[in-house]
Design an enzyme around this catalytic site. Structure first.
Site, PDB file in Angstrom:
ATOM      1  N   ASP A 117     103.522  78.333  50.763  1.00  0.00           N
ATOM      2  CA  ASP A 117     104.090  79.466  50.050  1.00  0.00           C
ATOM      3  C   ASP A 117     104.819  80.368  51.026  1.00  0.00           C
ATOM      4  O   ASP A 117     104.498  80.416  52.213  1.00  0.00           O
ATOM      5  CB  ASP A 117     102.981  80.249  49.336  1.00  0.00           C
ATOM      6  CG  ASP A 117     101.911  80.740  50.314  1.00  0.00           C
ATOM      7  OD1 ASP A 117     101.293  79.880  50.992  1.00  0.00           O
ATOM      8  OD2 ASP A 117     101.694  81.956  50.426  1.00  0.00           O
ATOM      9  N   ASN A 138      99.303  82.861  57.820  1.00  0.00           N
ATOM     10  CA  ASN A 138      98.146  82.467  58.641  1.00  0.00           C
ATOM     11  C   ASN A 138      97.971  80.951  58.742  1.00  0.00           C
ATOM     12  O   ASN A 138      97.479  80.446  59.752  1.00  0.00           O
ATOM     13  CB  ASN A 138      96.869  83.108  58.088  1.00  0.00           C
ATOM     14  CG  ASN A 138      96.829  84.605  58.346  1.00  0.00           C
ATOM     15  OD1 ASN A 138      97.416  85.101  59.301  1.00  0.00           O
ATOM     16  ND2 ASN A 138      96.154  85.338  57.476  1.00  0.00           N
TER      17      ASN A 138
END
Length: 220
Positions: A117, A138
């Site tokens: 995403d 992350n």
């Protein structure tokens, strides 16, 4: 050429339909997804398929084929097999699973495609990217740390960065019904490119990169 495709996401039913799991949602709608024999290993769910078989699946499902409907051409330098991976480490430690599989099968970073995403892209957009920044993601940060480089391919699905909302809450929330309709269109178009990319040599990858650096598929 690509030897490993990794779909980033969070494990667990509560995360299944969330924005952060858009890569897993993309994977599950691939017409050949159910043909893959998924197993748990390398800190994730992984599957392996011979490239020739994958090309046949592309043709059978109508994703990518020659004009006569037969399997698409496979470059001479194509790998014998392609691996698919869904890390089960949760997003922030995705690199651990990627690193384990890549080391075991001796796969180089430039032979890896990470699907994820992307907040910095608007909803309705899909983007193919080579190397570069991590955009605060992350999962990508973990991947870079384990591989020791950011030189790997990415396929990004835009989420649109929210204004005045907590980012963590936003990416862990579910898509709206209208957003699901948009995603279905985005996934449909991107699946065709995805198939071509997996069977592309370096020249083919560059051509696809030019057309898909930031492909706006649906206007929101």
């Amino acid at each position: 050429m690509i030897k490993l495709v990794t779909f980033l996401g969070n494990y667990g039913a509560e995360y299944k339909d969330t924005r952060h799991n858009v890569a897993w949602q993309f994977a599950s709608q691939l017409p050949f997804y159910e043909k893959l024999n998924w197993q748990q290993k390398f800190k994730g769910d992984y599957a392996v398929v011979e490239t020739a078989t994958l090309a046949e699946w592309f043709a059978q499902t109508g994703i990518y084929a020659k004009k006569d409907g037969s399997a698409p051409h496979i470059p001479e330098d194509a790998p014998e097999k392609i691996y698919f991976l869904k890390p089960l480490t949760y997003m922030n430690l995705s690199g651990e699973a990627i690193g384990e599989l890549a080391r075991f099968y001796k796969i180089n970073p430039e032979e890896i495609l990470v699907v994820h995403d992307e907040l910095e892209l608007p909803m309705g957009t899909a983007s193919l990217k080579w190397s570069g920044g991590l955009g605060g993601h992350n999962g990508l940060r973990s991947t870079k740390a384990v591989l020791g480089t950011a030189d790997f391919w990415r396929l990004r699905f835009g989420l649109t960065k929210p204004e005045g909302k907590d980012i963590a809450d936003y990416v862990l929330s579910s898509f709206t019904q209208d957003e699901r309709i948009i995603l279905a269109q985005v996934f449909g178009e991107t699946t065709k490119m995805f198939a071509k990319f997996l069977l592309s040599n370096e020249d083919g990858q560059k051509k696809l990169l030019q057309g898909w650096s930031k492909r706006k598929i649906v206007e929101k």
